[in-house]
Enzyme design. Sequence first.
Site, PDB file in Angstrom:
ATOM      1  N   TYR A 141      -2.531  27.170  -5.985  1.00 43.42           N
ATOM      2  CA  TYR A 141      -1.384  27.936  -6.481  1.00 43.42           C
ATOM      3  C   TYR A 141      -1.710  28.701  -7.753  1.00 43.42           C
ATOM      4  CZ  TYR A 141       2.033  25.854  -3.280  1.00 43.42           C
ATOM      5  OH  TYR A 141       2.746  25.488  -2.178  1.00 43.42           O
ATOM      6  N   LYS A 191      -9.444  15.852   0.917  1.00 47.40           N
ATOM      7  CA  LYS A 191     -10.284  16.363   2.011  1.00 47.40           C
ATOM      8  C   LYS A 191     -11.719  16.258   1.512  1.00 47.40           C
ATOM      9  CE  LYS A 191     -10.846  18.373   6.058  1.00 47.40           C
ATOM     10  NZ  LYS A 191     -10.575  17.671   7.330  1.00 47.40           N
ATOM     11  N   ASP A 223      -5.873  15.445   6.966  1.00 46.89           N
ATOM     12  CA  ASP A 223      -5.524  15.614   8.395  1.00 46.89           C
ATOM     13  C   ASP A 223      -5.086  14.277   8.990  1.00 46.89           C
ATOM     14  OD1 ASP A 223      -8.168  14.847   7.959  1.00 46.89           O
ATOM     15  OD2 ASP A 223      -9.030  16.153   9.487  1.00 46.89           O
ATOM     16  N   ASP A 251       7.029  18.693   3.518  1.00 46.68           N
ATOM     17  CA  ASP A 251       7.892  19.285   4.566  1.00 46.68           C
ATOM     18  C   ASP A 251       7.803  18.432   5.827  1.00 46.68           C
ATOM     19  OD1 ASP A 251       8.701  21.442   2.994  1.00 46.68           O
ATOM     20  OD2 ASP A 251       8.492  22.875   4.655  1.00 46.68           O
TER      21      ASP A 251
HETATM   22  C1  IPM Z   1       8.229  23.867  -2.425  1.00 52.11           C
HETATM   23  C2  IPM Z   1       8.237  25.289  -1.944  1.00 52.11           C
HETATM   24  C3  IPM Z   1       7.505  26.157  -2.955  1.00 52.11           C
HETATM   25  C4  IPM Z   1       6.077  25.651  -3.046  1.00 52.11           C
HETATM   26  C5  IPM Z   1       7.529  27.660  -2.632  1.00 52.11           C
HETATM   27  C6  IPM Z   1       8.938  28.181  -2.474  1.00 52.11           C
HETATM   28  C7  IPM Z   1       6.773  28.469  -3.644  1.00 52.11           C
HETATM   29  O1  IPM Z   1       7.688  25.386  -0.675  1.00 52.11           O
HETATM   30  O2  IPM Z   1       8.772  23.606  -3.523  1.00 52.11           O
HETATM   31  O3  IPM Z   1       7.705  23.011  -1.725  1.00 52.11           O
HETATM   32  O4  IPM Z   1       5.228  26.024  -2.240  1.00 52.11           O
HETATM   33  O5  IPM Z   1       5.813  24.863  -3.945  1.00 52.11           O
HETATM   34 MG    MG Z   2       7.228  23.518   0.181  1.00 52.67          MG
END
Ligand code: IPM
Ligand code: MG
Length: 356
Positions: A141, A191, A223, A251
């Site tokens: 990031y 990884k 993975d 997620d």
């Molecule tokens: C999260 C989101 C953010 C991230 C995005 C919106 C930049 O997906 O908070 O998980 O990738 O961190």
């Molecule tokens: Mg996210």
Amino acid sequence: MKANLVVLPGDGIGPEVTSSAVRVLQSIAKRGGHQFTFTEHPIGGCSIEKHGAALTEETLQACLASDAVLLGAVGGPKWDNPNAPVRPEQGLLAIRKGLGLYANLRPVRSHPALLDSSPVKPDRLAGVDMIVVRELTGGLYFGEPKGRTRDQSGERAVDSMVYHDYEIVRIVELAFRLAKSRRKKVSSVDKANVLETSRLWRQIASEIAVRNPGVAIEHMLVDTAAMRLITSPAMFDVIVTENTFGDILTDEASVLAGSMGMLPSASLGEKGPGLYEPIHGSAPDIAGRGIANPVGSILSAAMLLRYSLGLEQEALAIETATDRAVTDGCRTADLAGKLTTLEMTDAIIDRLSAKV
Ligand code: IPM
Ligand code: MG
């Protein structure tokens, strides 16, 4: 207790769910004799509209001067072009970096009454209770170099995964501290069979494990972790991992809870205010309709009380009331229910114990 809280409602359903969380906090303040002040500032798309930037200096300064920050969500179709020079997500990344929030805590539990709401088989979900500790200010990031170059052969893009030892030490140590008050197990996800950053990560995690003999460590490739989260999610207690892996795995893990709308998060730094937000996005498809699930935001408010204000009893009171509401069958549309955001919030406030 007096606390100065900054609210960043953001875009889409952000304003709806944060106003629910604020109502719950006000109710808690009243019960416990606390004085919370709430000040709103823009972030994300609405800030771009108003000020041309996803995070203004004014919003950042207000957050820095606060005791804690409650955030809704950012983004929406209006600002969806990934090539646009200003994008709502930049606001989120800038505030994480600006507040030094290197640790993102994402707890995931399966509620007994929601086992059938997940696409994962109920027998796998029983006993799921984990917390993912995601590194939040390093890795792909923020790593440099980053960007595009063009030469005779065409266009080239680069993102860099960079980790310094100290960034790994502080996040893994935090994971061990959390594990001590839980089931005493850390799964460090990397990884290491491919990435140099992961080999450093694993080396440091192993060293920290030696200093913490009361906590079991397991190293797992990302993975494999993605697979185990579905095949045997109850095996996890504390997962610690780098930024991008943590983004993807959380997620995935949210599916275990039945709806992404249920999940809170806390982002913490060395010092200064923490930032609390549901893990869901701005959900533009249902924005403004008053049907969003406020639970992720309300449970984020509970984490705010716990981690930024040290009000553990009050945090527990919100978590218990939310659990009860769900046990009693209170559901918003994401869980095939009929309650509006307001009704779900009322159901939780009604179940807060009279005194905390
Ligand atoms: C999260 C989101 C953010 C991230 C995005 C919106 C930049 O997906 O908070 O998980 O990738 O961190
Ligand atoms: Mg996210």
